[in-house]
Every structure is written in structure tokens, then in C-alpha cells.
Design an enzyme around this catalytic site. Sequence first.
Site, PDB file in Angstrom:
ATOM      1  N   TYR A 162       0.818  -1.207   0.000  1.00 13.51           N
ATOM      2  CA  TYR A 162       0.000   0.000   0.000  1.00 13.51           C
ATOM      3  C   TYR A 162       0.848   1.252   0.000  1.00 13.51           C
ATOM      4  CZ  TYR A 162       0.809   0.959   5.013  1.00 13.51           C
ATOM      5  OH  TYR A 162       1.374   1.270   6.230  1.00 13.51           O
ATOM      6  N   LYS A 192       6.333  -1.760   1.944  1.00 14.84           N
ATOM      7  CA  LYS A 192       5.147  -1.201   2.607  1.00 14.84           C
ATOM      8  C   LYS A 192       4.001  -2.208   2.461  1.00 14.84           C
ATOM      9  CE  LYS A 192       3.118   3.418   3.330  1.00 14.84           C
ATOM     10  NZ  LYS A 192       3.186   3.411   4.786  1.00 14.84           N
TER      11      LYS A 192
END
Length: 287
Positions: A31, A150
Site C-alpha cells: 500500500y 510497505k
Amino acid sequence: MSVYLNGRFLPLADAKISVLDRGFVFGDGVYELVPVYSNKPFRLDEHLRRLQASLDGIRLANPHGIAEWRELVLQLIALQEFADQSLYIQVTRGTPVEGQPPRDHAFPQGVSPTVFMFAQPLVTATPEQKAAGVCAVTAVDNRWLRCNIKAISLLANILLRQQAVDADCAETVMLREGWLTEGAASNVFVVQDGVLLAPPPSNLILTGITYDVVLELAAAHGIPYAVRAISEAEVRAADELWMTSSTREIMAIVKLDGAAVGTGAPGPLAQRMDALYQNFKQQVMRA
Ligand code: PDD
């Protein structure tokens, strides 16, 4: 509220995915969180580059080129009723198709990734909150060794952040084998004798977009800084301690594990950097 899901902008209530989506079943996805000021995304290209690095890290082909992403993000921004936004982008490995095992650790072949984006109002700290600073606790960094990705699988970060919440604090500062890594959802800086110290980018931290801006501003304005490993002792003896992120911006940590950091109030360098950051933001947004 309009969200984006797999090629369509639609009301949140109509955005549906399969319960077999790899994101839901395995946390198999990545993300980005892009701050948007006055309907303009901040450092979008940098966020999209980091998204690419995260996708590469999990061996998932990017479903869009940079220009396509930019277009989708701008369209989503335009659909919101608020000008300052916290825009979330998620890409998962998608849903296994007919004939494939519904749940199998191995990558399913020939599956389209799931792309989901939504925005919520961005609420940054008020001047009063900045003047007060926040408290933090420390914890052993017990995450995996690929924190530069991430990843949406944030269970460790969530449990670590909750330790701060349980102590009525804002963040958990993590230490791995006696060295500072980062916050549960932020980067951490130390100020020692007027020098800004930042832990080096590595697989043990997510190098923030805000982190990069802070170091650029330090360089541009003659603030002495060093990017190097920071020991737990240095964290505990810091004159100033900051947390930085897209949503927290630059926030002074004034109490760590119950002990005052420096004077127990936001230090002069935190205040200066916050002013530089706000000014930079304004400039970028006017450009
Ligand atoms: N998180 N490190 C971790 C573990 C983070 O989760 C974040 C941000 C950062 C700072 O990155 P940036 O400056 O690019 O926001 C560092 C976002 C805000 C989140 O998960 O909501």
C-alpha cells in the site's frame, strides 16, 4: 463517498471483492498513503516509485504505469468533498480464479491484482498539539526483516502501536538489538548537540517520503545532519526526538517511557523543521 476499485469509481457501499482475495486471506499486498493538500497530491511520483519498489519486493507486476496511476489518483481526489486528503492505495495479489485452489500459499497464476483506493479527510496536528508534543514508549522491534516493503500485513505494527495507545501515548519507538529502527507507523529522528541524526535506509525500516523531505530541508537550510546507526543509549539521551510521517508530519516526542526528552518540551530544531516543512508544503502546493 467515492472509492476506486479495479477500474471503476463507485460508492463505497458498492465496492466489493471476494473473501478469497489474497489481501484478505494472506495480507498479500502492498500500500501507499499519499497526503493531499488543497486537492494536490504531495510528492506523488515519490510515492508511486515506492509503490513500485514494494511491488517488486513482493514479486507482483505493477498493474499501471506511472502516468495511469497519476490519472487515477487525480480523478479520485477530484471526487472527494474535502480538499485535504489522506489517500490510500492498495494493491493485492488478487483472487484465485475458478479451477485454482481457493487458498494456497503459492502465487496463483494468471490472476489480476486487486487495486483499491479511497481517501479520507487528512487531519494534521493543530498548533496547540505541536506545541505540546506527544509521548512515546519503546519496544523491541519484532517485525520481519523486510520492513522496507510497505506491506498491508501490518499485524506486528498494529500490536506495537497498541502498546503506545495502552500507555496513552502516540507512538512506539522500536529498537532492534539495541539500535533505533523506526516508529510503528513513522520514522524517528534524534537531535544530539544540534545535529539531526537519522537511521540509515535499510531493510529494517520503511524510508518515509517525509523522512526524505526532512533530510532535503536540513541540507538546503544548513542544518547539520548525519545518517547513521543510532544506539538505544543515544535515543534515551536525545536532546530532541521526532516522529515523522505523511499524516503526523514532524511531531516532537517529549516523553519516552515516562522520562522527559530533553527539556520535556518540543525543541528548537523540531520547531524550525516544522516551519520549514509547512513552508515547503505551501510552496509545492502553490507551484
Ligand atoms: N505510515 N515507517 C512506517 C512503518 C510507516 O508505516 C510509515 C508511514 C512511515 C513514514 O512514511 P511516510 O513519511 O512516507 O508517511 C515510516 C503511513 C502513514 C500509514 O501506514 O498510515
